[in-house]
Design a protein around this motif. Structure first.
Motif, mmCIF file in Angstrom:
data_model
loop_
_atom_site.group_PDB
_atom_site.id
_atom_site.type_symbol
_atom_site.label_atom_id
_atom_site.label_comp_id
_atom_site.label_asym_id
_atom_site.label_seq_id
_atom_site.Cartn_x
_atom_site.Cartn_y
_atom_site.Cartn_z
ATOM 1 N N THR A 35 13.357 -21.979 35.422
ATOM 2 C CA THR A 35 12.266 -22.870 35.007
ATOM 3 C C THR A 35 12.435 -23.416 33.600
ATOM 4 O O THR A 35 11.529 -24.066 33.091
ATOM 5 C CB THR A 35 10.917 -22.139 35.094
ATOM 6 N N GLY A 36 13.568 -23.146 32.977
ATOM 7 C CA GLY A 36 13.799 -23.607 31.609
ATOM 8 C C GLY A 36 13.835 -25.128 31.528
ATOM 9 O O GLY A 36 13.914 -25.824 32.541
ATOM 10 N N PRO A 37 13.781 -25.664 30.314
ATOM 11 C CA PRO A 37 13.776 -27.116 30.136
ATOM 12 C C PRO A 37 15.049 -27.781 30.673
ATOM 13 O O PRO A 37 15.011 -28.906 31.137
ATOM 14 C CB PRO A 37 13.651 -27.303 28.624
ATOM 15 N N LYS A 38 16.173 -27.060 30.591
ATOM 16 C CA LYS A 38 17.420 -27.561 31.171
ATOM 17 C C LYS A 38 17.844 -26.595 32.274
ATOM 18 O O LYS A 38 17.620 -25.394 32.156
ATOM 19 C CB LYS A 38 18.524 -27.608 30.116
ATOM 20 N N PRO A 39 18.455 -27.101 33.322
ATOM 21 C CA PRO A 39 18.959 -26.189 34.361
ATOM 22 C C PRO A 39 19.987 -25.227 33.757
ATOM 23 O O PRO A 39 20.779 -25.613 32.901
ATOM 24 C CB PRO A 39 19.622 -27.115 35.374
ATOM 25 N N PHE A 40 19.942 -23.973 34.207
ATOM 26 C CA PHE A 40 20.883 -22.979 33.712
ATOM 27 C C PHE A 40 22.297 -23.372 34.124
ATOM 28 O O PHE A 40 22.550 -23.764 35.261
ATOM 29 C CB PHE A 40 20.535 -21.593 34.266
ATOM 30 N N ASP A 41 23.221 -23.246 33.197
ATOM 31 C CA ASP A 41 24.613 -23.583 33.452
ATOM 32 C C ASP A 41 25.493 -22.451 32.925
ATOM 33 O O ASP A 41 25.548 -22.216 31.714
ATOM 34 C CB ASP A 41 24.962 -24.899 32.761
ATOM 35 N N ALA A 42 26.161 -21.760 33.830
ATOM 36 C CA ALA A 42 27.001 -20.625 33.456
ATOM 37 C C ALA A 42 28.398 -21.046 33.025
ATOM 38 O O ALA A 42 29.184 -20.205 32.599
ATOM 39 C CB ALA A 42 27.111 -19.655 34.633
ATOM 40 N N SER A 43 28.706 -22.331 33.092
ATOM 41 C CA SER A 43 30.082 -22.765 32.827
ATOM 42 C C SER A 43 30.534 -22.449 31.407
ATOM 43 O O SER A 43 31.703 -22.119 31.201
ATOM 44 C CB SER A 43 30.245 -24.253 33.126
ATOM 45 N N GLY A 44 29.641 -22.549 30.421
ATOM 46 C CA GLY A 44 30.032 -22.233 29.040
ATOM 47 C C GLY A 44 30.484 -20.791 28.901
ATOM 48 O O GLY A 44 31.529 -20.507 28.296
ATOM 49 N N LEU A 45 29.704 -19.867 29.453
ATOM 50 C CA LEU A 45 30.064 -18.446 29.387
ATOM 51 C C LEU A 45 31.348 -18.182 30.169
ATOM 52 O O LEU A 45 32.227 -17.451 29.710
ATOM 53 C CB LEU A 45 28.931 -17.579 29.930
ATOM 54 N N ILE A 46 31.460 -18.789 31.339
ATOM 55 C CA ILE A 46 32.653 -18.569 32.164
ATOM 56 C C ILE A 46 33.899 -19.069 31.437
ATOM 57 O O ILE A 46 34.917 -18.368 31.367
ATOM 58 C CB ILE A 46 32.495 -19.243 33.543
ATOM 59 N N MET A 47 33.828 -20.272 30.887
ATOM 60 C CA MET A 47 34.994 -20.826 30.174
ATOM 61 C C MET A 47 35.314 -20.000 28.925
ATOM 62 O O MET A 47 36.485 -19.783 28.604
ATOM 63 C CB MET A 47 34.756 -22.288 29.801
ATOM 64 N N TRP A 48 34.283 -19.527 28.229
ATOM 65 C CA TRP A 48 34.506 -18.679 27.061
ATOM 66 C C TRP A 48 35.205 -17.385 27.482
ATOM 67 O O TRP A 48 36.139 -16.926 26.822
ATOM 68 C CB TRP A 48 33.182 -18.382 26.358
ATOM 69 N N ALA A 49 34.737 -16.776 28.577
ATOM 70 C CA ALA A 49 35.328 -15.521 29.053
ATOM 71 C C ALA A 49 36.772 -15.724 29.491
ATOM 72 O O ALA A 49 37.612 -14.834 29.309
ATOM 73 C CB ALA A 49 34.494 -14.947 30.189
ATOM 74 N N ILE A 50 37.084 -16.897 30.056
ATOM 75 C CA ILE A 50 38.462 -17.176 30.464
ATOM 76 C C ILE A 50 39.356 -17.329 29.231
ATOM 77 O O ILE A 50 40.465 -16.814 29.193
ATOM 78 C CB ILE A 50 38.517 -18.436 31.352
ATOM 79 N N LYS A 51 38.861 -18.023 28.216
ATOM 80 C CA LYS A 51 39.671 -18.264 27.012
ATOM 81 C C LYS A 51 39.750 -17.044 26.101
ATOM 82 O O LYS A 51 40.707 -16.896 25.345
ATOM 83 C CB LYS A 51 39.085 -19.438 26.222
ATOM 84 N N HIS A 52 38.735 -16.168 26.149
ATOM 85 C CA HIS A 52 38.682 -15.003 25.265
ATOM 86 C C HIS A 52 38.459 -13.733 26.089
ATOM 87 O O HIS A 52 37.374 -13.151 26.049
ATOM 88 C CB HIS A 52 37.563 -15.139 24.241
#
Length: 171
Positions: A35-52
């Motif tokens: 219900t947040g103002p923007k739809p939840f997007d896990a891509s940032g965390l996923i890409m961060w976890a892949i790179k680090h």
């Protein structure tokens, strides 16, 4: 200790408090994502976890199997959208299951899966605490959901699916 957790009335009440607390945490996180103002997007965390990736003290990958999983299944746009959906709804449904004591063992199991996934991605946060509580609920078996809808749901499911009657006895 396990026998006490699985059969004691005192443990049943303590488990209920732990279950509702953990359920509220999961449900509120999932609800905020949905219900947040923007739809939840896990891509940032996923890409961060892949790179680090998480490393051990020698600098080697601590969870190479998890890094493989992220690279293989989430390194595409549609996959991150699916994971965003699964995380949001998974957190909410796990939370509601724990709050109402419905399918408590399944909810505890999937809560642990999510917690370990977050740890595998390098997010510590509250996950160790949630793992301890979820593990206690899971080990406690039916007693963790007795003060809840599992009092009726579990016997109903066991009557419809006889293979669910095979309880593992731990002494």
């Amino acid at each position: 200790m396990i026998t006490w957790l699985r059969h004691s009335k005192v443990a049943m009440w303590l488990l209920t408090v732990l279950r509702v607390y953990l359920g509220f945490q999961w449900a509120s996180d999932g609800f905020a994502k949905l219900t947040g103002p923007k739809p939840f997007d896990a891509s940032g965390l996923i890409m961060w976890a892949i790179k680090h990736p998480v490393t051990d003290p020698t600098g080697a990958k601590a969870f190479p199997w998890y890094d493989w999983f992220l690279n293989t299944f989430t390194n595409h746009g549609h996959a991150t959208a699916a994971f965003s959906f699964l995380v949001s709804w998974g957190e909410l449904l796990v939370g509601l299951g724990l709050i109402f004591g419905t399918l408590t063992l399944a909810a505890s199991f999937f809560a642990l899966v999510m917690n370990f996934s977050y740890l595998g991605a390098g997010v510590v946060s509250v996950n160790p605490t949630y793992i301890i509580i979820g593990g206690i609920l899971l080990i406690s078996g039916f007693n963790s959901g007795k003060i809840g809808l599992d009092r009726w749901v579990t016997p109903f499911l066991r009557s419809k699916f006889p293979f669910l009657n095979n309880d593992i006895q731990v002494d």
